[in-house]
Design a protein around this motif. Structure first.
Motif, PDB file in Angstrom:
ATOM      1  N   LEU B  23       0.833  -1.204   0.000  1.00 32.94           N
ATOM      2  CA  LEU B  23       0.000   0.000   0.000  1.00 32.94           C
ATOM      3  C   LEU B  23       0.868   1.255   0.000  1.00 32.94           C
ATOM      4  O   LEU B  23       0.574   2.237  -0.689  1.00 32.94           O
ATOM      5  CB  LEU B  23      -0.925   0.001   1.227  1.00 32.94           C
ATOM      6  N   GLN B  24       1.947   1.209   0.774  1.00 31.16           N
ATOM      7  CA  GLN B  24       2.811   2.384   0.841  1.00 31.16           C
ATOM      8  C   GLN B  24       3.499   2.654  -0.497  1.00 31.16           C
ATOM      9  O   GLN B  24       3.602   3.796  -0.932  1.00 31.16           O
ATOM     10  CB  GLN B  24       3.854   2.213   1.958  1.00 31.16           C
ATOM     11  N   ILE B  25       3.938   1.576  -1.153  1.00 29.34           N
ATOM     12  CA  ILE B  25       4.590   1.746  -2.454  1.00 29.34           C
ATOM     13  C   ILE B  25       3.596   2.329  -3.453  1.00 29.34           C
ATOM     14  O   ILE B  25       3.888   3.297  -4.160  1.00 29.34           O
ATOM     15  CB  ILE B  25       5.129   0.386  -2.975  1.00 29.34           C
ATOM     16  N   ALA B  26       2.388   1.756  -3.477  1.00 26.76           N
ATOM     17  CA  ALA B  26       1.379   2.213  -4.426  1.00 26.76           C
ATOM     18  C   ALA B  26       1.003   3.669  -4.165  1.00 26.76           C
ATOM     19  O   ALA B  26       0.840   4.464  -5.094  1.00 26.76           O
ATOM     20  CB  ALA B  26       0.143   1.320  -4.338  1.00 26.76           C
ATOM     21  N   LEU B  30       1.245   6.931  -6.619  1.00 29.49           N
ATOM     22  CA  LEU B  30       0.074   7.723  -6.975  1.00 29.49           C
ATOM     23  C   LEU B  30       0.136   9.132  -6.385  1.00 29.49           C
ATOM     24  O   LEU B  30      -0.723   9.954  -6.646  1.00 29.49           O
ATOM     25  CB  LEU B  30      -1.203   7.029  -6.460  1.00 29.49           C
ATOM     26  N   GLY B  31       1.157   9.374  -5.575  1.00 27.72           N
ATOM     27  CA  GLY B  31       1.277  10.686  -4.960  1.00 27.72           C
ATOM     28  C   GLY B  31       0.246  10.917  -3.873  1.00 27.72           C
ATOM     29  O   GLY B  31      -0.207  12.040  -3.648  1.00 27.72           O
ATOM     30  N   VAL B  59     -10.703   5.082   4.795  1.00 30.55           N
ATOM     31  CA  VAL B  59      -9.911   4.050   5.463  1.00 30.55           C
ATOM     32  C   VAL B  59      -9.947   2.761   4.653  1.00 30.55           C
ATOM     33  O   VAL B  59     -11.004   2.348   4.179  1.00 30.55           O
ATOM     34  CB  VAL B  59     -10.481   3.712   6.858  1.00 30.55           C
ATOM     35  N   ILE B  60      -8.782   2.153   4.483  1.00 31.60           N
ATOM     36  CA  ILE B  60      -8.732   0.820   3.881  1.00 31.60           C
ATOM     37  C   ILE B  60      -8.433  -0.170   4.999  1.00 31.60           C
ATOM     38  O   ILE B  60      -7.437  -0.036   5.704  1.00 31.60           O
ATOM     39  CB  ILE B  60      -7.618   0.731   2.817  1.00 31.60           C
ATOM     40  N   LEU B  61      -9.323  -1.129   5.185  1.00 27.88           N
ATOM     41  CA  LEU B  61      -9.055  -2.179   6.162  1.00 27.88           C
ATOM     42  C   LEU B  61      -8.715  -3.445   5.390  1.00 27.88           C
ATOM     43  O   LEU B  61      -9.591  -4.078   4.810  1.00 27.88           O
ATOM     44  CB  LEU B  61     -10.276  -2.421   7.056  1.00 27.88           C
ATOM     45  N   ALA B  62      -7.417  -3.769   5.337  1.00 25.52           N
ATOM     46  CA  ALA B  62      -6.999  -4.997   4.667  1.00 25.52           C
ATOM     47  C   ALA B  62      -6.716  -5.993   5.769  1.00 25.52           C
ATOM     48  O   ALA B  62      -5.591  -6.139   6.230  1.00 25.52           O
ATOM     49  CB  ALA B  62      -5.760  -4.749   3.819  1.00 25.52           C
ATOM     50  N   VAL B  63      -7.759  -6.651   6.216  1.00 27.73           N
ATOM     51  CA  VAL B  63      -7.628  -7.448   7.428  1.00 27.73           C
ATOM     52  C   VAL B  63      -8.316  -8.805   7.303  1.00 27.73           C
ATOM     53  O   VAL B  63      -9.340  -8.938   6.654  1.00 27.73           O
ATOM     54  CB  VAL B  63      -8.239  -6.716   8.639  1.00 27.73           C
ATOM     55  N   ASP B  88      -3.565  -5.940  -5.379  1.00 27.19           N
ATOM     56  CA  ASP B  88      -3.903  -4.733  -6.134  1.00 27.19           C
ATOM     57  C   ASP B  88      -3.957  -3.497  -5.228  1.00 27.19           C
ATOM     58  O   ASP B  88      -5.005  -2.899  -5.018  1.00 27.19           O
ATOM     59  CB  ASP B  88      -5.256  -4.932  -6.828  1.00 27.19           C
ATOM     60  N   PRO B  89      -2.799  -3.112  -4.691  1.00 26.71           N
ATOM     61  CA  PRO B  89      -2.797  -1.969  -3.770  1.00 26.71           C
ATOM     62  C   PRO B  89      -3.212  -0.676  -4.460  1.00 26.71           C
ATOM     63  O   PRO B  89      -3.915   0.147  -3.875  1.00 26.71           O
ATOM     64  CB  PRO B  89      -1.347  -1.911  -3.292  1.00 26.71           C
ATOM     65  N   LYS B  90      -2.794  -0.523  -5.722  1.00 29.91           N
ATOM     66  CA  LYS B  90      -3.132   0.711  -6.445  1.00 29.91           C
ATOM     67  C   LYS B  90      -4.636   0.867  -6.599  1.00 29.91           C
ATOM     68  O   LYS B  90      -5.196   1.937  -6.370  1.00 29.91           O
ATOM     69  CB  LYS B  90      -2.488   0.696  -7.829  1.00 29.91           C
ATOM     70  N   GLY B  91      -5.266  -0.238  -7.008  1.00 26.38           N
ATOM     71  CA  GLY B  91      -6.707  -0.209  -7.222  1.00 26.38           C
ATOM     72  C   GLY B  91      -7.437   0.186  -5.932  1.00 26.38           C
ATOM     73  O   GLY B  91      -8.388   0.967  -5.959  1.00 26.38           O
ATOM     74  N   LEU B  92      -6.947  -0.349  -4.812  1.00 22.14           N
ATOM     75  CA  LEU B  92      -7.582  -0.050  -3.527  1.00 22.14           C
ATOM     76  C   LEU B  92      -7.464   1.421  -3.180  1.00 22.14           C
ATOM     77  O   LEU B  92      -8.418   2.055  -2.730  1.00 22.14           O
ATOM     78  CB  LEU B  92      -6.916  -0.869  -2.412  1.00 22.14           C
ATOM     79  N   ILE B  93      -6.272   1.962  -3.400  1.00 19.31           N
ATOM     80  CA  ILE B  93      -6.080   3.367  -3.042  1.00 19.31           C
ATOM     81  C   ILE B  93      -6.910   4.269  -3.951  1.00 19.31           C
ATOM     82  O   ILE B  93      -7.540   5.229  -3.490  1.00 19.31           O
ATOM     83  CB  ILE B  93      -4.582   3.724  -3.103  1.00 19.31           C
TER      84      ILE B  93
END
Lengths: 147, 452
Positions: B23-26, B30-31, B59-63, B88-93
């Motif tokens: 998530l951090q990389i994505a 994406l800025g 908020v994204i809860l990936a849990v 798909d971290p990008k899609g989530l963000i």
């Protein structure tokens, strides 16, 4: 971060023989056991398979990180293997896995070890790290991939 | 704009951290500004603070474990499996960025709620006392009701289970109800030193027959007396240790105790006498007017002096064991307050806390058992809306019971006496009277209560 303490030359294979998911788990566990880091192969295997039941640890991108937390583990460590042909590991992207990290953790692992594991897990998300791992030929290559 | 995320996986060894990193990389690509809390085997790291939540967009809860979602209330939440964040971290963000903040109206309500949560002062103290009291009312009430199941007078037989249940519920839990209420009101005001004078004041309120309203007075008095003593008593450093264990409890309990006995006790006794005489005189007049008055009295302080006056008066009309209209009216009026609040928690769910909704279920059982105290937690929490509502409902019920000429031959028992032959005269209409009063109270509270 001293990731050296997680790996050992004795627990690395750059030419895994296994062809299936279960075989590769067995092959990795065998290495772990021979290195004296495991007291009970069956017990640990059960823990690993139980974890796989939740959802596959084949995270895609050619990497799989089967792991288990079990009292049969002597100390936290990683057993590393590369499969040239790739193995179907029910990965998220449906592609075969080439690089395997078998992570073994005892029930009462110290935080320092867990921190190293989380550091390695994070590193695997980086494209350049994965590339270096794919091309790794020996112990030093693997360690250097993370540094 | 900032996105928050929580990652967590079953073993907490690898996926939690991989998802966080992904998530951090994505986000970086994406800025987007992101903060990821990891809840893995080492516990929570990089924890999300209330400040973060205030400034966040979504908020994204990936849990794959249970995490507390309550703290993100008001923020759009995307909930996925931890593996989705790796895949798909990008899609989530992007999805999180596209989420709309909640509507303006919702925000207003949230602001209101927030301001309520911040409320200090009397309301907060009262609520603290009430929340500690609720379990006592529920446990005690149900135990008493269980005792009634063996028969209305079964507890009078010494050594029986019914007597034991009555001792536990009535003698134990119920007698602690007012002391706990008073004690924790004082505790909320003055912290631990407030507990002693508060609880003692509450016990005295019970002994003096001042009921839960007397208990509320005792609680506030105790809390403020302790707070005041803390301010005015200045001791040398070496003796400061004596303050919380000796000086504060002793002086505050003395002051509150004397106050309860001489200031509250006297008037309460006088009022009790006056009411008893007044009711005796009233009994010659219109039956319906008497019903209304008894109903109002039963509901006014639920087990307090006014209620007891009405109840005692009714029991005295039973003296020879003959059925009494007054007794019937009084019991019906004592059943509708808890029944009415129980109904209100059902029809206006959003106006009650979770705790109150649970207490509402218990109140129903206390209501059918003629344990009026079941409504006290609600009345204590919001006296100016709840007490008038239950008074009106009880007055309606008692007046109807009188108008229908219903009678009752036993002094207690609620629903459990209805099937007993000859206990109730005019059973059908009596039931109707109780139901109508319950509806009146239930709907009045539902309408009067503000949104939370």
């Amino acid at each position: 971060m001293d990731i050296n303490m997680m790996f050992s030359k004795e627990r690395m294979s750059f030419d895994l023989k296994a062809r299936t998911k279960e075989e590769v788990i067995d092959e990795l566990i065998e290495m772990l056991y021979k290195d004296g880091k495991l007291k009970d192969k069956e017990s640990f295997k059960r823990a690993v398979l139980k974890r796989e039941d939740e959802f596959s640890t084949g995270i895609g991108m050619g990497i799989a990180i089967p792991h288990g937390k079990d009292s049969s583990v002597v100390e936290p460590c990683i057993t590393f293997g590369i499969s040239k042909n790739g193995i179907d590991f029910d990965s998220m992207d449906g592609k075969p896995a080439h690089i395997f990290f078998l992570i073994s953790v005892p029930e009462d692992a110290a935080d320092t070890h867990l921190h190293i594991l989380s550091f390695i897990s994070r590193k695997l998300m980086h494209e350049d790290v994965r590339q270096k791992l794919f091309n790794a030929k020996d112990f030093e290559d693997v360690i250097n991939a993370f540094n | 704009m900032k996105i928050l995320a929580v990652t967590s996986c079953p073993t907490g060894i690898a996926h939690t951290y991989m998802a966080a990193e992904a998530l951090q990389i994505a986000a970086k690509e994406l800025g987007v500004d992101i903060k990821v809390e990891t809840r893995g085997s080492v516990g929570a790291e990089n924890e999300i603070t209330n400040e973060d939540i205030k400034g966040a967009h979504a908020v994204i809860l990936a849990v794959d474990t249970k995490v507390d979602e309550e703290r993100f209330r008001g923020l759009p939440i995307i909930k996925v499996s931890v593996k989705d964040a790796i895949k798909d971290p990008k899609g989530l963000i992007e999805k999180a960025m596209a989420m709309e903040k909640k509507e303006y109206v919702d925000k207003v309500f949230e602001a209101k709620k927030e301001s309520k949560e911040k409320i200090t002062g009397a309301y907060k103290h009262l609520m603290t006392g009430v929340s500690y009291m609720i379990p006592f009312v529920v446990a005690g009430g149900i135990l008493i009701a269980l005792s009634f199941m063996f028969g209305i007078k079964a507890f009078e037989q010494k050594g029986t289970l019914a007597a034991a249940l009555m001792d536990i519920g009535g003698g134990g839990a119920f007698s602690l109800m007012v002391p706990i209420l008073a004690g924790f009101i004082a505790f909320s005001i003055a912290d631990r030193p407030g507990l002693v004078p508060g609880m003692v004041g509450g016990v005295l309120a019970g002994k003096l027959g001042a009921g839960f309203l007397g208990g509320i007075i005792a609680g506030f008095a105790a809390g403020y007396v302790v707070a005041w003593l803390k301010k005015v008593i200045k001791l040398p450093k070496t003796m400061e240790g004596l303050m919380p264990v000796l000086i504060l409890p002793f002086l505050s309990t003395l002051i509150v105790g004397l106050g309860m006995i001489y200031i509250i006790g006297g008037p309460v006794a006088a009022i009790n006498n006056a009411m008893a005489n007044w009711l005796k005189n009233m009994s010659g007049g219109s039956a319906i007017t008497l019903g209304i008055i008894l109903g109002l009295m039963m509901a006014f302080d639920m087990g307090g002096p006014v209620n007891k006056a009405a109840y005692t008066f009714a029991v005295s009309t039973l003296a020879a064991g003959q059925p009494s209209m007054i007794m019937a009216a009084v019991m019906a009026a004592g059943m509708t307050p808890p029944l009415g609040v129980a109904l209100a928690t059902l029809i206006a769910k959003d106006k009650f806390t979770e705790e109150e909704r649970e207490a509402g279920k218990a109140a129903f059982f206390l209501g059918i058992s003629f344990i009026t105290e079941g409504a006290i937690p609600f009345a204590a929490a919001d006296p100016f809306r709840v007490i008038p509502s239950i008074m009106v409902g009880s007055a309606v019920t008692a007046a109807l019971s009188m108008a229908f000429k219903c009678t009752l031959a036993v002094p207690h028992g609620g629903i459990f006496v209805l099937p007993i032959p000859n206990a109730v005269g005019g059973l059908f209409l009596y039931t109707i009277a109780i139901i109508i009063g319950t509806l009146v109270t239930g709907f009045m509270i539902a309408v009067l209560k503000p949104k939370r």
